[in-house]
Write a protein that holds these residues in place. Structure first.
Motif, PDB file in Angstrom:
ATOM      1  N   LEU A 114     135.724 141.330  37.835  1.00 35.45           N
ATOM      2  CA  LEU A 114     135.010 141.571  39.096  1.00 35.45           C
ATOM      3  C   LEU A 114     134.801 143.069  39.268  1.00 35.45           C
ATOM      4  N   GLY A 115     133.907 143.431  40.141  1.00 35.89           N
ATOM      5  CA  GLY A 115     133.677 144.866  40.394  1.00 35.89           C
ATOM      6  C   GLY A 115     132.226 145.067  40.770  1.00 35.89           C
ATOM      7  N   ASP A 116     131.998 146.025  41.647  1.00 34.52           N
ATOM      8  CA  ASP A 116     130.658 146.273  42.147  1.00 34.52           C
ATOM      9  C   ASP A 116     129.963 147.278  41.238  1.00 34.52           C
ATOM     10  N   GLU A 117     128.822 146.883  40.684  1.00 32.81           N
ATOM     11  CA  GLU A 117     128.123 147.758  39.721  1.00 32.81           C
ATOM     12  C   GLU A 117     127.669 149.079  40.340  1.00 32.81           C
ATOM     13  N   ASN A 118     127.579 149.115  41.681  1.00 32.12           N
ATOM     14  CA  ASN A 118     127.185 150.372  42.342  1.00 32.12           C
ATOM     15  C   ASN A 118     128.359 151.336  42.482  1.00 32.12           C
ATOM     16  N   ALA A 147     136.625 137.701  37.391  1.00 30.78           N
ATOM     17  CA  ALA A 147     137.888 137.630  38.132  1.00 30.78           C
ATOM     18  C   ALA A 147     138.511 139.011  38.265  1.00 30.78           C
ATOM     19  N   ALA A 148     139.314 139.182  39.323  1.00 32.87           N
ATOM     20  CA  ALA A 148     140.169 140.377  39.461  1.00 32.87           C
ATOM     21  C   ALA A 148     141.482 140.046  38.741  1.00 32.87           C
ATOM     22  N   ASN A 269     139.062 150.717  41.469  1.00 31.02           N
ATOM     23  CA  ASN A 269     137.878 149.935  41.838  1.00 31.02           C
ATOM     24  C   ASN A 269     138.235 148.708  42.681  1.00 31.02           C
ATOM     25  N   GLU A 270     137.571 148.557  43.812  1.00 30.35           N
ATOM     26  CA  GLU A 270     137.785 147.385  44.652  1.00 30.35           C
ATOM     27  C   GLU A 270     137.234 146.168  43.903  1.00 30.35           C
TER      28      GLU A 270
END
Ligand SMILES: NC(=O)c1ccc[n+]([C@@H]2O[C@H](COP(=O)([O-])OP(=O)(O)OC[C@H]3O[C@@H](n4cnc5c(N)ncnc54)[C@H](OP(=O)(O)O)[C@@H]3O)[C@@H](O)[C@H]2O)c1
Length: 307
Positions: A114-118, A147-148, A269-270
Motif C-alpha cells: 500500500l502507499g500513495d503514489e503522490n 497491503a500494509a 510512508n502512510e
C-alpha cells in the motif's frame, strides 16, 4: 481441477497460502530456488526456479492456469549479479510475465504494498509498484492486492515489531512513530488471496486490503506490549537514519540488515486503504488489530529472516 503456481512458496505468505489452496481442491505447484529444501509433506508439486533465470520459469509455468507472485529481492544478491534489489525485481517480474504469457497462463495474482503514489515513497514501495506495472503489462490478467504490514509469525515487519518490543524496555525511535498504517491479519490476507482465484470480478484489477483499524506505529507497539504484559517507554528523536536503524534491527531481531533497511525506509510512508471495493467482492468479518496480534503470539517466532 485448477492448477496454480505459487512463487515465494517457502516465504511467509506463500507457505501459508499453499495449504489453504490445497484444502480448497486446487492443484498447487510450489516454486523455490532450492527444491531440495522444500517439505514434500505439504502436498504440493515442487519445482525449482529463479525469477532471474527465464528458462526455469517457462518450465515452472507450463500447464498452469494461474500464478501467484510473492517474490521480492530485498535479500542478498545470491547470484552475484551486482544489480540493486529494484533492478533485480524489475528484471524478474519481466521474465515472469513474459514466460507466463508464452505458456498461456490466464491470470497472475500479485501481493504488493500500500502507499500513495503522490507521497515521497521509499525505494521499496516504489519498487513494489513498479513490479505491479511490469506484471500488468503482459498477456495474463493481473490482480493486484496491496497491503500494509501483515500481522503473523514469520512476517518480516511483524518480527521487527515483536523483537524490538520484547527486548527493549526503552526504545528510541524517530518520527515514523506517528505514521499511520492499516495492518492486516495474515489470515485475512490469505482469505483475499485465495478468494480472488474464485471471484472472476477481481481479474485485471487492483485492490487495497487492510484490517478494520488504522493505527500509528506507536499505537501498534503499545498494543503489542500490552498483550505481552510489558511496560515499554518510547522516546521520540528527530532523526535516526534508516541505515543506523537497520544495523540496530540486525542486532536485536532475526531480520537481516539488508532486508531491514528498505523496510525501515518505508515506515515514513502512510499506508492505508483508499479503495474499499474488495469488501463487497470478498466479504467477511475482518480481524481487529488486537486479535491479529494475539493470534500471531500463539505461533513460534522464526530464528532468522533474510528471504
Ligand atoms: N510481509 C509483509 O508484511 C508484507 C506486507 C505487504 C506486502 N507484502 C508482499 O507480499 C509478498 C510476499 O512477501 P513475504 O513476506 O511472503 O516475503 P518472504 O517471506 O521474504 O518470501 C519471499 C520469497 O521470495 C522468494 N525469492 C526471493 N528471490 C527469488 C528469486 N530470485 N527467484 C525466485 N524466488 C525468489 C524466496 O523463496 P526461496 O528462497 O525459496 O527461493 C522467498 O520465499 C511480497 O510481494 C511482499 O512485498 C508483504
Amino acid at each position: 481441477m485448477m492448477r496454480v503456481l505459487v512463487t515465494g512458496a517457502t516465504g511467509f505468505i506463500g507457505s501459508r497460502l499453499i495449504p489453504e489452496l490445497l484444502a480448497q481442491g486446487v492443484q498447487v505447484r510450489a516454486l523455490t530456488r532450492n527444491a531440495a529444501r522444500y517439505d514434500a509433506a505439504v502436498g504440493a508439486e515442487v519445482v525449482q526456479g529463479d525469477i532471474l533465470d527465464r528458462a526455469s520459469l517457462s518450465a515452472a509455468l507450463k500447464g498452469v492456469e494461474a500464478a501467484y507472485y510473492f517474490v521480492h529481492s530485498m535479500s542478498k544478491d545470491a547470484r552475484g549479479t551486482g544489480l540493486s534489489f529494484e533492478e533485480r525485481d524489475r528484471i524478474g517480474a519481466q521474465n515472469f510475465v513474459d514466460a507466463a504469457g508464452e505458456q498461456g497462463v490466464q491470470r497472475i495474482v500479485y501481493l504488493g504494498g500500500l502507499g500513495d503514489e503522490n507521497d515521497a515513497l521509499s525505494k521499496h514501495l516504489l519498487s513494489r509498484m513498479e513490479v505491479g506495472r511490469v506484471l500488468a503489462s503482459g498477456a495474463p490478467a493481473l490482480t493486484t492486492l496491496r497491503a500494509a504490514l501483515i500481522i503473523g509469525a514469520g512476517g518480516s515487519s511483524f518480527e521487527m515489531l515483536r523483537y524490538l518490543t520484547d527486548r527493549l524496555p526503552v526504545m528510541i525511535a524517530p518520527k515514523w512513530l506517528e505514521t499511520r498504517s492499516q495492518p492486516i491479519a495474515v489470515r485475512d490476507c490469505l482469505k483475499y488471496l485465495a478468494g480472488c482465484l474464485f471471484e472472476d470480478r477481481t481479474r485485471g484489477r487492483a485492490f487495497d486490503i487492510g484490517g478494520p483499524d488504522i493505527v500509528t506505529y506507536r499505537q501498534l507497539i503499545g498494543t503489542y506490549a500490552q498483550l505481552r504484559g510489558l511496560k515499554r517507554f518510547i522516546i521520540g528523536v528527530p532523526v535516526l537514519t534508516p541505515r543506523l536503524s537497520s544495523y540496530w534491527i540486525n542486532l536485536v531481531t532475526p531480520v537481516s540488515a539488508e532486508l531491514a533497511r528498505p523496510l525501515v525506509d518505508g515506515l515514513k510512508n502512510e499506508m492505508f486503504c483508499h479503495d474499499q471495493t474488495i469488501l463487497d467482492l470478498i466479504p467477511f468479518d475482518r480481524t481487529p488489530i488486537r486479535e491479529a496480534i494475539r493470534l500471531a503470539l500463539l505461533e513460534p517466532s522464526p530464528k532468522r529472516i533474510s528471504a
